[in-house]
Design an enzyme around this catalytic site. Structure first.
Site, short mmCIF file in Angstrom:
data_model
loop_
_atom_site.label_atom_id
_atom_site.label_comp_id
_atom_site.label_asym_id
_atom_site.label_seq_id
_atom_site.Cartn_x
_atom_site.Cartn_y
_atom_site.Cartn_z
N GLU A 166 0.62 -1.23 0.09
CA GLU A 166 -0.15 -0.03 -0.33
C GLU A 166 0.66 1.19 -0.08
O GLU A 166 0.50 2.14 0.81
CB GLU A 166 -0.81 -0.29 1.24
CG GLU A 166 -1.93 -1.10 0.88
CD GLU A 166 -2.66 -1.00 2.56
OE1 GLU A 166 -2.85 -0.32 2.68
OE2 GLU A 166 -4.19 -2.08 2.37
N GLU A 225 -5.61 -8.60 1.10
CA GLU A 225 -6.04 -8.48 1.65
C GLU A 225 -7.98 -8.19 1.80
O GLU A 225 -8.04 -6.90 0.41
CB GLU A 225 -5.23 -6.85 2.61
CG GLU A 225 -3.66 -6.98 3.12
CD GLU A 225 -3.39 -6.09 3.75
OE1 GLU A 225 -4.48 -5.33 4.91
OE2 GLU A 225 -2.77 -5.23 4.00
#
Ligand code: FCB
Length: 448
Positions: free
Chosen positions: A175, A355
């Site tokens: 991320e 995720e």
């Protein structure tokens, strides 16, 4: 959503590939603890803890004590029947000065972990960077310093040399848009052009680090399969007047990394802002061939205009009819399906969901169990959305739940729980939740 009680139903998965991979994800700082042990140096998240910036004055000092309890945690993975386990290496554990001399004791921990995972018949997925930058490098400017890209590539080379005989799946970053936007973007006011400059520098240097690390791993690890993991959420305007803000947010949040990495250009809305920080040949350095794209997803992002703020936008309220998780994150499985279709089409790469999960405030009931039907219902609907996206043509190859264990949830500390396994922090006892058994049954059913 399924009814909240007595949920046992499994989602449809008929559209998924036969070799679809089921996994779970964790990250070093969130579970390892042992922050002062065996030569590890502080990371920027230790510093945040020391400064008291985490809810409840929590720190990562002990976390899930995974550094000592990893064998027990591998046994949990085995009980789940996982095919893959995604974890991250802590840069300050293996290179306490951020560069230079490696720390043998730190390196040996991941040897033990990887060997244990392999012995359990589980494929290790190694992420090089899940936000725990060595503090010593942050003191030199961290990602706002162009040299950080090279430091990261050297660290990637060390990790690839050490573990590449056993690990083939490598992710460069987790991320990047989140740690850059939340580190340098939000907060501050419109007049703060220096602050905005730091954000753009950090974005570009992380992208350069990605490209250099892809090369470093590829050169060293025969048969490696490399990608980057992006937090990708469709951006929705909180009100019709926020449409422009949502578009700009999309450029920063969803596209500032995968666009240059996979398509060789910055989104047009931020191109001019990036240019002062770029040197000739940089885009070619960033766009190195990758094997897949990783997507982390938790719900669409609602965006509002914030006049006078540094970026002009911030995360806003969700639309009134939209349900939310116990920590207020929107639940919209259709947006997940659309996100997956968007990513698959835009980048033309195999997609792994690395995720997805639900954050809550789980508690033990009187019998000592955790019946987290809300999490089961969430996973049911979100895995259903993966199936729908695959059915509509997206090349999706795996799904990883966040997370194996309740853990240190960044600024929220230990108050927010995402685990399939409850962690009783005072005793460090692991208690599989109802969702653990549900996910185990799903993996089993998928394999039959
Ligand atoms: C993601 C992070 C992960 C975890 C989940 C809930 O943004 O990558 O570490 O905190 O959110």
């Amino acid at each position: 959503m399924l009814p909240r009680d007595g949920v046992t139903q499994l989602p449809p998965i008929a559209a998924l590939r036969r070799d679809f991979i089921w996994g779970v994800s964790t990250s070093s700082f969130q579970i390892e603890g042992a922050t002062r042990e065996d030569g590890r140096s502080p990371s920027v998240w230790d510093t945040r803890g020391q400064k008291g910036l985490i809810a409840n004055h929590d720190t990562g000092d002990v976390a899930c004590d995974h550094y000592h309890r990893y064998r027990e945690d591998i046994a949990l993975m085995q009980r789940l029947g996982l095919q893959a386990y995604r974890f991250s290496v802590a840069w300050p554990r293996v290179l306490p000065q951020g560069r230079g001399l490696p720390n043998e004791l730190g390196l040996a921990f991941y040897d033990r972990l990887i060997d244990g995972i392999l012995a359990a018949g589980i494929e290790p997925w190694l992420c090089l960077y899940h936000w725990d930058l060595p503090q010593v490098l942050d003191d030199l400017g961290g990602w706002t310093n162009r040299d950080c890209a090279g430091w990261f590539a050297d660290y990637a080379a060390l990790v690839a040399d050490r573990y590449g005989d056993r690990v083939k799946r490598f992710a460069t970053f987790n991320e990047p848009s989140i740690f850059t936007l939340f580190g340098y973007g939000f907060g501050g006011d419109a007049g703060d052009t220096a602050g905005l400059d730091l954000l753009h520098r950090a974005i570009h240097h992380v992208n350069l680090g990605h490209g250099a690390a892809v090369d470093a791993v590829r050169e060293r690890v025969p048969g490696s399969s490399i990608g980057c993991i992006h937090n990708y959420q469709l951006c929705r305007p909180s009100t019709p007047g926020d449409a422009q803000a949502a578009e700009l947010c999309d450029a920063y949040w969803n596209r500032a990394f995968p666009d240059p990495q996979c398509l060789g250009s910055y989104p047009s809305l931020i191109q001019a802002a990036m240019e002062p920080h770029m040197q000739a040949g940089d885009l070619a350095r960033i766009q190195r061939p990758v094997d897949w794209i990783g997507v982390n997803h938790y719900g669409p992002t609602f965006v509002k205009t914030v006049p006078g703020s540094r970026l002009g936008f911030a995360t806003g309220d969700r639309w009134p009819d939209i349900p939310a998780t116990p920590i207020g994150w929107p639940i919209v499985p259709e947006a997940f399906r659309d996100t997956l279709l968007t990513v698959a089409k835009r980048y033309g790469l195999p997609v792994y969901v690395l995720e997805n999960g639900l954050g809550g405030h789980d508690k033990l009931d009187q019998s000592g169990a955790v019946i987290d039907n809300e999490r089961i219902a969430y996973l049911h609907d979100y895995i259903g959305a993966v199936n729908d996206a695959a059915g509509a043509g997206a090349d999706i190859r795996g799904y990883f739940v966040w997370s194996l264990l309740d853990n240190f949830e960044w600024d929220s500390g230990y108050g927010v729980r995402f685990g399939l396994t409850y962690v009783d922090y005072p005793t460090q006892k692991r208690i599989p939740k109802a969702s653990f058994h549900w996910y185990r049954d799903l993996i089993k059913a998928a394999g039959t």
